[in-house]
Every structure is written in C-alpha cells, then in structure tokens.
Motif scaffolding. Structure first.
Motif, PDB file in Angstrom:
ATOM      1  N   ILE A 186      49.608  22.004  64.083  1.00  0.00           N
ATOM      2  CA  ILE A 186      48.328  22.658  64.332  1.00  0.00           C
ATOM      3  C   ILE A 186      48.120  23.792  63.315  1.00  0.00           C
ATOM      4  O   ILE A 186      49.031  24.587  63.071  1.00  0.00           O
TER       5      ILE A 186
ATOM      6  N   SER B  40      51.720  25.404  62.921  1.00  0.00           N
ATOM      7  CA  SER B  40      52.792  25.462  63.913  1.00  0.00           C
ATOM      8  C   SER B  40      52.948  24.054  64.471  1.00  0.00           C
ATOM      9  O   SER B  40      52.102  23.198  64.242  1.00  0.00           O
ATOM     10  N   ASN B  41      54.015  23.833  65.212  1.00  0.00           N
ATOM     11  CA  ASN B  41      54.258  22.485  65.724  1.00  0.00           C
ATOM     12  C   ASN B  41      53.560  22.233  67.048  1.00  0.00           C
ATOM     13  O   ASN B  41      53.400  23.138  67.852  1.00  0.00           O
ATOM     14  N   VAL B  42      53.143  21.001  67.252  1.00  0.00           N
ATOM     15  CA  VAL B  42      52.654  20.554  68.560  1.00  0.00           C
ATOM     16  C   VAL B  42      53.696  19.550  69.042  1.00  0.00           C
ATOM     17  O   VAL B  42      53.792  18.450  68.509  1.00  0.00           O
TER      18      VAL B  42
ATOM     19  N   ILE C 220      40.885  26.164  61.568  1.00  0.00           N
ATOM     20  CA  ILE C 220      42.004  26.639  62.380  1.00  0.00           C
ATOM     21  C   ILE C 220      41.923  25.962  63.748  1.00  0.00           C
ATOM     22  O   ILE C 220      40.838  25.819  64.309  1.00  0.00           O
ATOM     23  N   GLY C 221      43.040  25.484  64.223  1.00  0.00           N
ATOM     24  CA  GLY C 221      43.049  24.765  65.497  1.00  0.00           C
ATOM     25  C   GLY C 221      43.045  23.248  65.320  1.00  0.00           C
ATOM     26  O   GLY C 221      43.297  22.518  66.275  1.00  0.00           O
TER      27      GLY C 221
ATOM     28  N   THR D 254      47.102  27.173  61.832  1.00  0.00           N
ATOM     29  CA  THR D 254      46.953  28.502  62.415  1.00  0.00           C
ATOM     30  C   THR D 254      46.342  29.500  61.433  1.00  0.00           C
ATOM     31  O   THR D 254      45.921  30.581  61.826  1.00  0.00           O
TER      32      THR D 254
END
Lengths: 354, 330, 346
Positions: free
Chosen positions: B69, B82-84, B141-142, B71
C-alpha cells in the motif's frame, strides 16, 4: 468424591487443547451430582446448570463460573525415518522442560514413549549451554517406522506421563494443575453451594482450548449470556529470584485479581466477602486483558461483568506444577459465598457504579 | 472452462485485502449461472448459495491476496509503501508490481551497509515517472499494488502469484460447477481480508450461522531441501488440517473428511501447521461455536510472487469437497 | 471546547470514571438518552427523525498510564504499565495516583550512584518506583491501594502559535470533538459512544458496537505525528497543522473506501486541509467495530498529535478546528448520501 481424589483423577487424565473428551466425561459426571442439567456444546465445553432458589418473579441473575480443562501438551507433527516422532507444541510449552521426559502418545491406542536426549558423553560443550529447541526434540516409542505408522498418525496428541504426587501438608504436584486445580475448585464451589441459598442461576463451565486462545470461553459465554463471568485459574506462586510483587504466596489463600479486565464492583465484592467470612485472600493486578477465560467473557456480546479468582501455583506449564489444596478450598468458599450474595440490587450496581 | 483456465484467470486477477472488487466480479461472472442465491455483504464477501436439504455448510476460500500500500509520494515521483498482509521485504527487490488501474512499477532499495538493514522503510516503488505530479496521475496514497506475474504450468505443477488462495477459490468454483443437488445446504463464501486477520470470514459466519465450517486454503510443505519438519508434500493429495495457529480442527469434521476421502479413494495427507491460520479460525468461534475444519492444498513458497502447487492435488481437492458435500451429515 | 478539562482528568484504561463524569455533564443537555454499559462505555443517543442510517460516532476515553502493582517495605510503590508506553520516558516524571489523586514522583537510582555501564542503559519499569513520601508499606497503603490507576501529572497549556501541550490528547481530543458534534441536531439516529479500554485491546468498542448495531461508524482519534527533526518526511505519519488525518489502513482495519472518498470530496469542496496517515501500524476502535456482527463500514478521522502515549503531547488547535468542521460536514451530508452512497454495496 473428595477434592483431592477428583483432582488426582483429572490431573492424571489426558486432555490437551482440542482433545478434552476424556477428561470432559469425568468432569461432566461429577458435576452432574450437584447441578440440574449438564450439556456439552459443539466445541466440547462442559456446561453445568444449577438453578437458583428464586422468590421474586424477576429475571434471575446469571453467573458463569469457568475453569479450563485443557492442558498444554504436544502433537505428533511428523513420523521420521526410523520411527521417531517429531512434535509440535499445543499451547505455551517450554521445550527445555521436555528433554528426556516420559510421555504417552495417544494414537490408536496409548503408547508409552521417551523424549530422546543425547547422553552427556557425546554432547558438544556448547550444546549444553544452549536451550534445546522444539524442532530438535523427538519421541522414541521403540517401534520401527513401519510399525509406528500402523499405530500413530500425524496430529495424535501427546501428554507427559506424570503421576499425581502428594507432597508435605496439603501440597500436591503433577501435570495439568493449570487448570485442573481450577476445575476441582469449581466442583468444590458446587458442593459448597448445596448448603447455601442462592437466587442466582449458576452455570459451572469447564472450558476447552484456553491454552491456545481462550476459545472455549468465547463460545460458551456467547451461548450462556451471563450477567457475571468469573474465571477460575492458576497464578504464579512465590519463588526465589522473582520479585515478590509479581507473585502470590502459596497457602496464603485465594487470589483476587483487579485491573481493566475485571469489573471494579466484582473485585470489591469479592474482597468484602472474603473479609466478612474470614476467608484468607491475597490480591493481584493484571494491567490489561488477563491470560484467562475472563479475557473472553468481558467482551462477549454487549459486555459481561468479569471477575478472576486464582490459586497460586509454582512451575507453571511444566509437568510438576505445585499447588496447595488449602488455596483451592479458600477460593471455592469465597466463590460460593459470593454467589449466594448476588441479588438484583447488585446487578444494578454493576452499571450504576459508572 | 477447464480447471487450469479457472486457476489461470483467478490467480492473475487483481485483488489485495480491502480491494477485492475486481476479483469478486471475476468470480461472480464465472459462477452466476450455477448459484441459487448470491449476496455481497457489508465487508465485501461474496456469498453463493447452492441449496440442498441437509445441514448448512459454510465453505470459505479467501479472494484477497497480499500486496503493498502506497503511503508517500516524494518530489521525484518515487513511492514509499507498507505491506498489506505478510510480505517480506527481502522478496521484493527487483519485483514487478501492478496497481488496480494497470500502472506497473518495480521495487528499488536505498543504499544499504548490509542486507540485514533491509526493511520496508528502505524500499521504494519506481513507476517510471520523474515528478510527484506525474506519479499522482497514475497512483494515489492508499492505492495497493500486487505482484505482477503470469500463471505458468510446469508439467502437473502450477507456478504463479496468489495461489494463496485463488487455488481455494478455484476449487470452490469448480466444485460448484460440478455439484448437482448436494445433500447439504451449501454456502460457497469467497471471503475478503483473510491476509490481514481472517476478517471477512468472521462477519460472514456470523451472518450465516452454519452447522459446519470448512475453509479451503493452501498450506506449507516440508518437502523442499532443508525445510521445516512438516509432513506435507506436493502431489500427495489434499491435506486434512489437524491444527494451525488459529484452529484445532473439530473431530467430527476431520472424520467426515477422512471418510469421504476413503470412500472416494482420494489420497490425502494430515497437516499440523505450526505458524499460520485460515478463515476457519474465525468461523469456528462464531456465535455458539461452529464445528470446523480445513481442506488444504499443499503449496510451496507461500506469499512470494512464485507460489507452486500441484494440479493433481487441486483436482483431488475438488473430488474430496464434492464427496463431503454429497454426504448426508448429522 | 473541553479539551483542557478532559486532558487534565485522569482516565487510565479501566479507570475512566473522572473523564466519564466530565463528559456526562457536558453532553446531557444535548442528547435524548445517556447510559453506561457493563464495561463503562458511555453511550449517548440522539434519535433524529428518521430510522436510518444508524451512525456510531465514537472516541475512546481512556489513556495509557500505570497501575499500582505492589509495595516495598520502604513504602516505595511498584507499578506496571497499562497500554503501550516507552519505559524510557517514565523516569523523573510526576504522577497522580487513584481517585484521590495522591501525588508521587517516579524515582530511580541517582546517576551518581550508578556504575558507568549502568548509565548507558535505558531504565526498565522494574527498576523504577513511585515515591509518595511514605515511610513504610503500612503508611503507603493508607493512601494508595493495590490496583489504583496512576496517570501522568501534566498541565494543559496553549503554547507557541495555536499549539497546545498536555497529556492524553490520544484521545481526549477525540472526546472533545465528539462532545461538540453531539451539540448539533441531525435527522438520522446518532450514537455518540465514549469507549473504555481502547489502549488495552479496543475492548469497550467491541461490546458497544455489538449493542448498537450501527450501519456505519466513524471513529475520532488522536494519532501519531512524527514531523520532527532527524526524521524524513515519508516517516512523519502525520504532520501538525495540515488538517485532520484519514486512515486507509492500520493494523486493525481497512477503512471503507467509499466513506473516505466522500470525506475527501467534502474537504476539497469546503477547502478544509486534510492529510492521509502514512503508516499502517497501530490499532483503533474501528478494528473491533468493523468486525461486529455482520460487519460495519468504518473509518477513522484523527487529529495529529506529537509524542502520544508520553506524559506530554503537542497538537495544533487549528487541526482540531478543521477536524470538527470535517466531521460536521460529513454528518450534515450523511442523510443525503442515504443508504445508497454511504454504506451500500456496489
């Protein structure tokens, strides 16, 4: 049955998490004597119901008192060449306490076995310094690979072969005192209730799978929807090298816990009753969700008022867990008096206190 | 549609946790004509019913896959992420990833003194732009990226991304297609957000109140060089789970599964998984408790871009599942 | 706004009474129903004129802190941490113990008495104690009970340009905002929930959501701002002064994308600055609420706060204002979106 005999019987019975049927049968049978109805739910929890003596028409207070009947243990994870069995832990078990223990592999039939250990002559000095890891341990049942496979499959539970020991005074030791001591306490509590008037409906529950995440407590609380949920468990006893404020003293009485997981009025009431009836007690705090069934009770459905009563125990999660029967008796008496004291006013207090 | 085509289509689809719309539509289209009833619930689970007279059985396979994801976007258009779900930073160097809208990128790393310092904070995503504004035209972002890989067949073995758990989804799809008048009332649930904490299965089980729960998911193996000690191998049949971190399978469910396998002559293995869990972990603790188990398809290199499973295990999984569903249960 | 009073009140997880009392008084005139549940959640209800959508607007009342765990013969008090606290911040701080707010200081061996190698190490909770000036165990026990909650003793103060410092901004700022939101009238049923025990596992939110069965939930939080020297911008998480922060995902929840989109649109239209939380760690009440029963669409709106979970935090009052604007805009907009937009399936 005397509490000591009952504890002896259930502590010696196998019942690792998820495989509690055998010990559950013994418990259900004994609970039946003191309750109006005993059921088992879909996960294997034993739910015993004792009706309150009611004078009013109001909906009765429901109290759930639980102790978990599962014990930590092992499970066969692989059958290796030569017929040696690899093992996987069920619950938090210290592999260092397993080296060279005698075990029972609960396969098609129960097989005695030994957890292998190198003899000191062939050990590297460095190996002695390091704690052994679970994946290095294996069970030797004395059969060839071919013969083992006829008798054992992956997933069979394993317990430590340990006889119940009576030590000096009222002290006893053995495996699975965490939390069969609690189950014995609940039995004693039911016995005591016979001599008291109680308005509250009582559900005495022996829960499954506490050691792998209070799973039996989650579904049994959901099922019963009690107003109060009291978990009965063991707590660390005093021992050298551990700060005094972190342990409770063996034979100094029942342990009443407070903290965010515990409803403040239940804690207050337990202390008040212990004082009123001269029941020896000590207090303890847990700064967050406790590692007991109470953790699950509190957040069941719309919320349950929770309490925790414990018996001090030394050497937790080993096969030589040590407790005193005196503490069981004190705790059972406290719970029985507490239950007898419950009425609708108290129920209202549980919410109005905020 | 051949089984392999279903697998190819589902594993190549986009659908990280929380962004399952695409994969859900793909599955929905495949199964629509075979279903008696279809619901998409609040969290986005796809619930497909095949009516039958017997017990209510909830089957669960999760649609979501692990991902990354975004950021932060820096002034030169590099993305931080970052990791999902469970992704290891060590697997990501040079990896190619794709976003929902088709934007593609690769992963680079800051200069490191040692590989030990490799953390998510040291990695960035390069989507081939040189300014923040250009990056924002493609990605916000997101937004979540997933591995960009095709599904390959290597003999009877399948290699691809998100076999975890599109294999399970494929087994459910194929079973539904082949299932005529099951003995039980079957809910095929394609769940969301398993990789971030078995979330979809929890709310779906609460809604359905099933009599039995069965997750179909992949599991690790112990058949590679110097691997962990685990008694599961590729190609030796689907595995009946004994336990993992989230569940100790219910004895009744294990029995049903074993009996079905033996009756149909399907090879099976028994699985004790030390680390990991599946949707059944949530299902069995729903409401008053639901007797539950897991049928696992052995899979190597889980959560990497190149997961490997055996087509025979998958086909046998379909057979076993059909056998279970066609059995009248008490 | 009640930020000062709320920040200075004690309310460690499980011991939220003082905060709850303050909030009760503040919201009573504005709500149709006010009750507490078994865990101590405070649930305010405004019925509205319509039946739907049922919105749960929530903020947790509790703060991280300490709990009295034991007494030394000397009268010094041993303690444990409640919630996530960095051990290193505790030494040489002042605290208030229990409902009587007995003052104490957190002591450790003076640096002169420490050996050179001891001085290099950080101090762990086990090496610290609270000193209330009692000369013996018995004397200490007269003032303090085992299990008493201990909160940081920090005064609220406005500093710099439109900044404020104080304790427990996580999440008294959320409580202050929720109180403000409850003062207005809405057409839909609104549950304003002040939850307990978020910091020890989002326990209050779990049972409150189960009771309320909301259609959607908006959680108001105070979140980390790490916009300080020695950190690069990508690690800031959030930045003070840049407006309310929206969460895509944290450890406990993936927020509902549609509601986020609505919030972003509203903010853009009304020129309210917003930012996205650039971090996917940490838990919020939204985690438990979103998984309640059949599932609840949930989002988190946060006010950036520096140094949270520490004895002194700093936030921007401009952010607080903007957060309230955004929340109120969303609440005004909600009935329009109705069942279709805000919480329906695609």
């Amino acid at each position: 049955m005397s509490i000591k005999d009952f504890l002896k019987k259930i502590s010696s019975s196998p019942g690792v998490s998820g495989h509690e049927e055998q010990v559950a049968r013994i418990i259900a049978q004994e609970f039946t004597r003191y309750t109006h109805e005993v059921n088992m739910d879909s996960l294997g929890n034993v739910l015993a119901f004792r009706k309150g003596q009611r004078t009013e028409e109001k909906e009765p207070i429901k109290i759930l008192v639980s102790a978990h009947m599962d014990e930590i243990g092992l499970m066969v994870s692989k059958i290796e060449k030569g017929g040696f069995l690899r093992i996987s832990p069920l619950g938090g078990i210290d592999p260092r306490s397993l080296l060279n223990q005698e075990v029972v592999v609960h396969g098609q039939q129960d097989l005695p076995g030994v957890i292998g250990a190198k003899s000191p002559h062939i050990l590297d000095p460095e190996e002695i310094e390091k704690g052994i890891k679970m994946e290095k341990l294996f069970i030797d049942v004395g059969f060839s690979e071919e013969e083992v496979k006829k008798r054992v499959s992956v997933g069979d539970p394993v317990t430590i072969n340990r006889e119940f020991m009576e030590l000096s005074g009222e002290h006893v030791a053995g495996k699975a005192m965490d939390d069969r001591a609690g189950v014995a306490l609940v039995l004693k509590f039911l016995q005591e209730l016979q001599y008291l008037n109680h308005q509250a409906d009582v559900y005495a529950v022996a829960t499954v799978q506490e050691e792998v995440g209070v799973r039996g407590a989650i579904v049994s609380a959901y099922n019963i929807i009690p107003h109060l949920g009291i978990a009965v468990d063991v707590t660390h006893g005093d021992m050298p090298g551990v700060a005094e404020y972190k342990t409770s003293e063996i034979e100094k009485g029942t342990v009443i816990t407070t903290g965010p997981n515990i409803h403040p009025q239940i804690y207050n009431k337990l202390v008040e009753i212990a004082r009123e009836y001269n029941i020896p007690y000590q207090e303890d705090i847990t700064p967050g969700p406790t590692g007991t069934d109470a953790r699950a009770f509190q957040i069941s459905r719309e919320g349950i008022a929770t309490g925790l009563v414990s018996v001090p125990l030394r050497y937790m999660h080993t096969s030589v867990e040590l407790i005193s029967l005196k503490d069981i008796h004190a705790s059972a008496l406290l719970l029985a008096r507490f239950t007898a004291s419950l009425n609708n006013d108290f129920l209202e207090e549980l919410i109005s206190c905020y | 549609m051949l089984m392999i085509d279903i697998i190819k289509k589902l594993t190549e689809a986009y659908g990280p946790s929380g962004r399952e719309e695409g994969i859900r539509d793909t599955i929905k289209k495949m199964i629509e004509s075979y279903a008696d009833e279809i619901i998409v619930d609040t969290l986005g689970n796809l619930i497909v019913r095949k009516k039958g007279p017997g017990k209510k059985i909830m089957l669960a396979a999760h649609m979501d896959e692990v991902g990354l994801i975004v950021t932060f976007i820096d002034e030169n258009g590099f993305l931080r992420f970052s990791n999902v779900g469970g992704v290891s930073p060590h697997l990501l160097l040079g990896e190619r990833v794709i976003f929902q809208n088709g934007a593609v990128g690769t992963i680079g790393c800051e200069k490191l003194e040692s590989m030990k310092d490799l953390k998510f904070s040291k990695l960035y995503l390069d989507i081939g732009v040189s300014k923040e504004e250009e990056a924002r035209e493609k990605v916000n972002i997101g937004d979540v990226a997933v591995y960009y890989r095709n599904c390959e067949t290597l003999g009877s073995r399948i290699l691809g991304k998100s076999l975890d758990d599109r294999i399970g989804c494929s087994v459910l799809v194929q079973t539904l297609m082949e299932l005529n008048e099951p003995a039980n009332d079957v809910y095929f649930v394609f769940t969301v957000q398993e990789e971030v904490g078995v979330r979809g299965a929890r709310t779906a089980a609460y809604r359905l109140k099933p009599h039995y729960g069965l997750a179909v998911d992949v599991t690790r193996t112990g058949d590679t060089p110097e691997s962990e000690t685990m008694a599961v191998s590729l190609g030796k049949g689907p595995a009946i789970k004994i336990k993992d971190t989230l569940i100790i399978s219910h004895p009744a469910v294990k029995k049903i599964m074993k009996e079905a396998a033996e009756k149909e002559g399907i090879p099976y293995q028994l699985e004790v998984l030390e680390r990991g869990g599946t949707d059944s972990g949530a299902i069995h603790l729903s409401r008053e408790g639901v007797p539950s188990g897991v049928m696992s398809i052995p899979c190597r290199y889980i959560h990497t871009p190149s997961e490997m499973a055996d087509l025979e295990d998958i086909k046998n999984g379909v057979k076993l599942l059909k056998g279970i569903l066609n059995q009248p249960l008490s | 706004m009640l930020l000062k009073e709320l920040s200075e009140a004690s309310g460690v997880s499980g011991g939220e009474s003082e905060v709850r009392r303050l909030i009760k008084e503040a919201v009573e005139p504005y709500v149709d129903e006010l009750k507490t549940d078994m865990l101590g959640n405070l649930i305010a209800f405004k019925s509205g004129s319509k039946k739907a959508p049922r919105l749960m607007l929530s903020a947790h009342m509790d703060e991280v802190g300490l709990i009295v765990a034991g007494f030394e013969e000397s009268g010094l008090i041993r303690f444990s941490k409640v919630g996530g606290i960095d051990d290193r911040v505790l030494v040489s701080k002042t605290v208030l113990i229990g409902e009587k707010k007995i003052p104490g200081v957190i002591g450790a061996k003076a640096i002169h008495l420490q050996k050179p190698e001891e001085r290099k190490k950080s101090l762990k909770v086990e090496e610290l104690y609270i000193d209330i000036g009692a000369k013996s165990k018995e004397e200490a026990k007269k003032e303090v009970k085992l299990g008493d909650y201990v909160s940081y003793n920090t005064r609220y103060q406005e500093i710099g340009v439109n900044y404020a410092k104080g304790k427990a901004f996580d999440n008294r700022v959320g409580c202050a905002l929720l109180i403000e939101a409850l003062k207005k009238e809405y057409t839909f049923p609104l549950y304003g929930v002040f939850t307990v025990q978020e910091e020890v596992g989002m326990r209050g939110a779990a049972v409150a959501a189960y009771r309320i069965r909301p259609d959607l939930a908006l959680v108001i939080e105070g979140t980390t701002a790490a916009d300080v020297i020695e950190l690069k911008e990508e690690s800031y998480v959030t930045t003070l002064g840049k407006g309310p922060a929206l969460t895509f995902m944290d450890t406990s929840v993936i927020c509902d994308k549609k509601i986020i989109e609505t919030l972003v649109e509203l903010a853009e239209k009304e020129n309210i600055p917003i930012q996205f939380r650039r971090f996917t760690g940490a838990n919020t009440d939204a985690g438990k609420i979103s998984l309640s029963r059949e599932g609840v669409r949930s989002v988190v709106i946060s006010v950036p706060c520096r140094y949270i979970h520490n004895p002194v935090n700093i936030l921007s009052l401009e952010d607080v204002k903007n957060t309230l604007k955004l929340i109120e805009l969303f609440l005004d907009k909600l009935p329009e979106g109705g069942k279709k937009q805000a919480y329906a399936n695609d």
